[in-house]
Design an enzyme around this catalytic site. Structure first.
Site, mmCIF file in Angstrom:
data_model
loop_
_atom_site.group_PDB
_atom_site.id
_atom_site.type_symbol
_atom_site.label_atom_id
_atom_site.label_comp_id
_atom_site.label_asym_id
_atom_site.label_seq_id
_atom_site.Cartn_x
_atom_site.Cartn_y
_atom_site.Cartn_z
ATOM 1 C CE LYS B 63 -11.753 -22.157 0.218
ATOM 2 N NZ LYS B 63 -11.236 -22.928 1.351
ATOM 3 C CD GLN B 112 -4.414 -28.503 4.152
ATOM 4 O OE1 GLN B 112 -5.373 -28.404 3.423
ATOM 5 N NE2 GLN B 112 -3.864 -29.625 4.454
ATOM 6 C CG ASN B 241 -0.536 -25.854 -4.179
ATOM 7 O OD1 ASN B 241 -0.054 -24.917 -3.582
ATOM 8 N ND2 ASN B 241 -0.126 -26.226 -5.362
ATOM 9 C CB CYS B 242 -3.762 -22.423 -0.669
ATOM 10 S SG CYS B 242 -5.286 -23.271 -0.384
ATOM 11 C CB VAL B 243 -0.777 -26.974 1.987
ATOM 12 C CG1 VAL B 243 -1.894 -27.944 2.125
ATOM 13 C CG2 VAL B 243 -0.039 -27.159 0.701
#
Lengths: 349, 426
Positions: B63, B112, B241-243
């Protein structure tokens, strides 16, 4: 290991026959290397050798295309080489077109790798760069020294079926196929260097020239919406619960077609999103938010539209190339047409 | 603002009874860190593991990655407004445990999160194969919503990184760098002959697992604004975020923003780095118009000669990128944009979802659709359960022999658009 067998194609000028006045020279085949083939032989070392050289006048080739192609292909076939190399043609227009044309023909007919070389502004470059490997050269034969090692190195790679690197690494003209490679400097440093050049008015080379963007004009309004069949199509990834066709969360390789006969509402028990590019929480709770079946059923009941088409088409837009998207749409647009659908509501996310 | 950053080289992480930094080794008492993490009522369990460069280890689903840092002098402390009290950071002294990283993993929130391989070909595509990683694997309590779960893990990771960072406060750094960021008037007086250059950093702000926090503010609720690059070194910008993990900035990327580093490198020599602007990438068209209007307005107002614009993400934010570029160019300011490409697995598709002829100077971090086969590694930290679902995976990605075939978009940081790595495409 035995040497790679090469057949080399050159024009009358590089064969030493003469200039424009000899451009009608008919195709002939000679043993071994001729003219620029000598330099190539040097670059090949003990890895490859030019077994035959085909010579043809530029005017003859371009004015007798079918005959020239047939004659030359027969000559190449009889030599049974591992690879066919033409030119380099530098900025000689008819020679460039001949090199490109014969390379493409040999590739198709004999199914062996082919390479040529040209200056970026040679008309042959624009015609063939997306179909063949064309080593980028200077605009005159003075560029032979730089061109030859690149031609030789790529030829050996192609015959040995080694992976071919990016255009900038191998020296071929960019061919609209993007290839990854590791640069010497990290991206941020390259950006700073590029900005310094741009601000100073010095030449710089963008790493991705802007494409001609395909913008779509909206269609005319539907004349009689009250009797129209309307379909809904989405790139928001709405699928029946469990994603039966396993559409990818990003870079989709397919689209789904699902029947919604009798479905009045998409619920968290029946539908979900396969899309990995947005917060899925709200779409999973109520997929009508992305694919508005509930509202369309209301419209149908209230007589605002004729009817909702009984199938919907869906894919995941996230990370999916525009080329794939276009291919999916071409397919299902035809299906929609066959089903007499008059209008489509496209929802994204 | 003037910030002195002291880098303490970390050459290994080992578990121990007492946490400390000694002779380049980061010793960690995982019991203490566990207690710290479990202060959050949303988390049920946490376990720790160490992954070193070259070890046959695959970490997934990743993540966030965070570099341990803490302030030694000056106002505030790292991660202000989130982990520490709100205060303006970016001046004084900060110590960094360079070479160490906290990597957070746990069951996926959406689709994601990414992959970090410590060995094999995959290691070449992620910067975190070169760091000594303390991997923290979280288990949430049952019945948590996705948003609660994401926030709990995000904060716990930062807390752990801060606790480790504090171990370096009394350690003499191996190297010290000083970054000075004067007021714009002073900067202009100091280097009158050099072009005035700004950096426009676009921050992902599209919702769950797509958010970025600035001093604790969710960036999607902010107008385009300015701050000192030294504040960013102190953790003013945090990743949520890590999409499609390839081109999302982890917190580590923000802490070590390479555009800032490389602009500072040229500062006073060939250019005058005098403006840092941050803007968001919201999903609504009105937000895109407003934010790009503001970006261009600030650039014009500051009378800059040139800016670098870095994107975060792809597709939808390509629109924000092109709007920013076009509107800034229209103020007669030169731009260079940094992005990545989605040219399809065969590389033959158009690479961006938007384009404009004004975007004539582009640096690319590579084609994220490129397919790669990652060999089986001896150990997995986390789980392979989601390999076929994460962005970049597909049905059949996970082979029976344990190898994985995915697009490189599944690899954390592979096509980072800050230009953190050397991957590119032509």
């Amino acid at each position: 290991m035995s040497k790679i067998k090469v057949v080399h194609y050159i024009n009358q000028f590089f064969a030493g026959i003469g200039g424009e006045e000899f451009a009608d020279h008919k195709p002939e085949i000679r043993d071994g290397a001729v003219g620029p083939g000598m330099a190539l032989t040097g670059a090949f070392g003990d890895k490859a050798e030019i077994i035959k050289t085909v010579v043809c006048g530029d005017s003859y080739f371009n004015e007798n295309l079918a005959d020239a192609k047939k004659a030359i292909i027969d000559m190449v076939r009889s030599a049974n080489p591992d690879i066919f190399i033409a030119g380099p043609a530098f900025n000689a227009g008819r020679y460039g077109v001949a090199c490109g044309t014969i390379c493409e023909a040999v590739k198709q007919e004999l199914n062996i790798p082919v390479i040529t070389g040209m200056f970026v502004e040679n008309p042959g470059a624009e015609m063939f760069r997306d179909k063949l490997y064309i080593i980028a050269t200077k605009d005159s034969a003075a560029g032979m020294r730089d061109a030859v090692p690149a031609v030789a190195a790529l030829a050996i790679k192609l015959v040995n079926k080694e992976p071919v690197g990016a255009s900038i690494e191998e020296g071929y003209l960019p061919n609209n196929t993007r290839v990854n490679f590791f640069e010497k400097e990290r991206g941020s440093k390259r950006a700073v260097d590029m900005l310094l050049k741009k601000m100073a008015g010095k030449p710089f080379v963008t790493e991705y020239p802007m494409p001609d963007f395909d913008r779509v004009e909206p269609n005319h309004a539907v004349k009689d919406i009250k009797s129209a069949t309307i379909a809904i199509v989405t790139s928001g990834g709405i699928v029946p619960k469990g994603n039966p066709d396993r559409i990818e969360s990003s870079s989709a390789s397919k689209y789904g077609e699902y029947d919604i006969t009798g479905v009045n509402d998409l619920t968290d028990a029946t539908y979900e999103t396969a899309h990995g590019g947005y917060d899925p929480v709200y779409a999973n709770a109520d997929a009508d938010r992305v694919l508005p079946v509930d509202v369309m059923r209301d419209f149908e009941r209230e007589g605002i539209i004729g009817k909702l088409h009984n199938k919907f088409y869906t894919t995941v837009g996230n990370g999916t190339s525009t080329k794939s998207s276009k291919q999916f749409a071409t397919e299902y647009a035809q299906k929609l047409k066959n089903d007499n659908v008059q209008a489509v509501i496209l929802t994204s996310t | 603002m003037k910030l002195e950053v002291g880098y303490i080289q970390i050459r290994d992480i080992q578990t121990a009874d007492k946490s400390s930094v000694k002779d380049g080794i980061l010793y960690v008492n995982t019991k203490e860190l566990e207690a710290l993490a479990l202060e959050d009522e949303h988390l049920k369990a946490v376990c720790f593991d160490v992954a070193r460069p070259g070890e046959s280890i695959r970490i997934t689903p990743v993540k966030d990655v965070i570099e341990p840092r803490a302030k030694v002098e000056g106002p505030g402390d790292v991660f202000p407004g989130v982990i520490t009290k709100l205060n303006t950071v970016g001046s004084g002294k900060t110590h960094v445990l360079q070479g160490a990283a906290v990597v957070t993993v746990g069951k996926i929130v959406g689709f994601q999160e990414g992959i970090v391989d410590m060995a094999g070909i995959g290691a070449e595509y992620t910067p975190f194969s070169a760091t000594y990683n303390l991997v923290v694997d979280f288990t949430p309590k049952d019945g948590l919503t996705a948003h609660e779960y994401e926030a709990a893990i995000r904060k716990a990771g930062l807390k752990i990184a801060y606790a480790l960072g504090k171990l370096g406060v009394n350690v003499t750094p191996d190297e010290v760098k000083t970054y000075e960021y004067p007021s714009i008037m002073e900067a202009i007086k100091k280097y009158p002959g050099l072009p005035r250059v700004g950096y426009v950093q676009m921050l992902q702000s599209q919702g769950l697992l797509h958010d970025t926090y600035v001093y604790g503010v969710d960036m999607k609720q902010s107008l385009t604004t300015m701050l000192s690059p030294t504040e960013i070194m102190d953790g003013a910008i945090l990743s949520g975020n890590c999409v499609s993990a390839c081109d999302k900035n982890t917190t580590y990327h923000h802490q070590n923003n390479p555009v800032i580093e490389d602009l500072f490198e040229e500062h006073g020599k060939t250019l005058n780095f005098c403006a840092m602007i941050i803007t968001n990438e919201n999903v609504y068209l009105a937000d895109k118009e407003r934010s790009s209007d503001w970006t261009a307005k600030l650039v014009d107002y500051l009378d800059l000669d040139g800016v670098i614009i870095s994107q975060e993400g792809f597709g939808n934010p390509d629109t924000d990128l092109i709007m920013n570029c076009k509107k800034i160019e229209e103020t007669d300011t030169h731009t260079v944009i940094i992005t990545d490409e989605y040219a399809g697995r065969d590389g033959t598709s158009q690479s961006l979802a938007d384009a404009d002829p004004k975007a004539d100077a582009l640096v690319t971090a590579g084609n994220a659709n490129q397919v790669i086969t990652l060999p089986k590694l001896d150990r997995v930290i986390g789980t392979l359960d989601y390999t076929e679902k994460i962005a970049g995976g597909y049905a059949g990605s996970l082979e029976k022999d344990g190898s994985i075939t995915v697009e490189i978009q599944a690899i954390t940081g592979s096509t980072n658009e800050l230009g953190f790595s050397r991957l590119s495409a032509r």
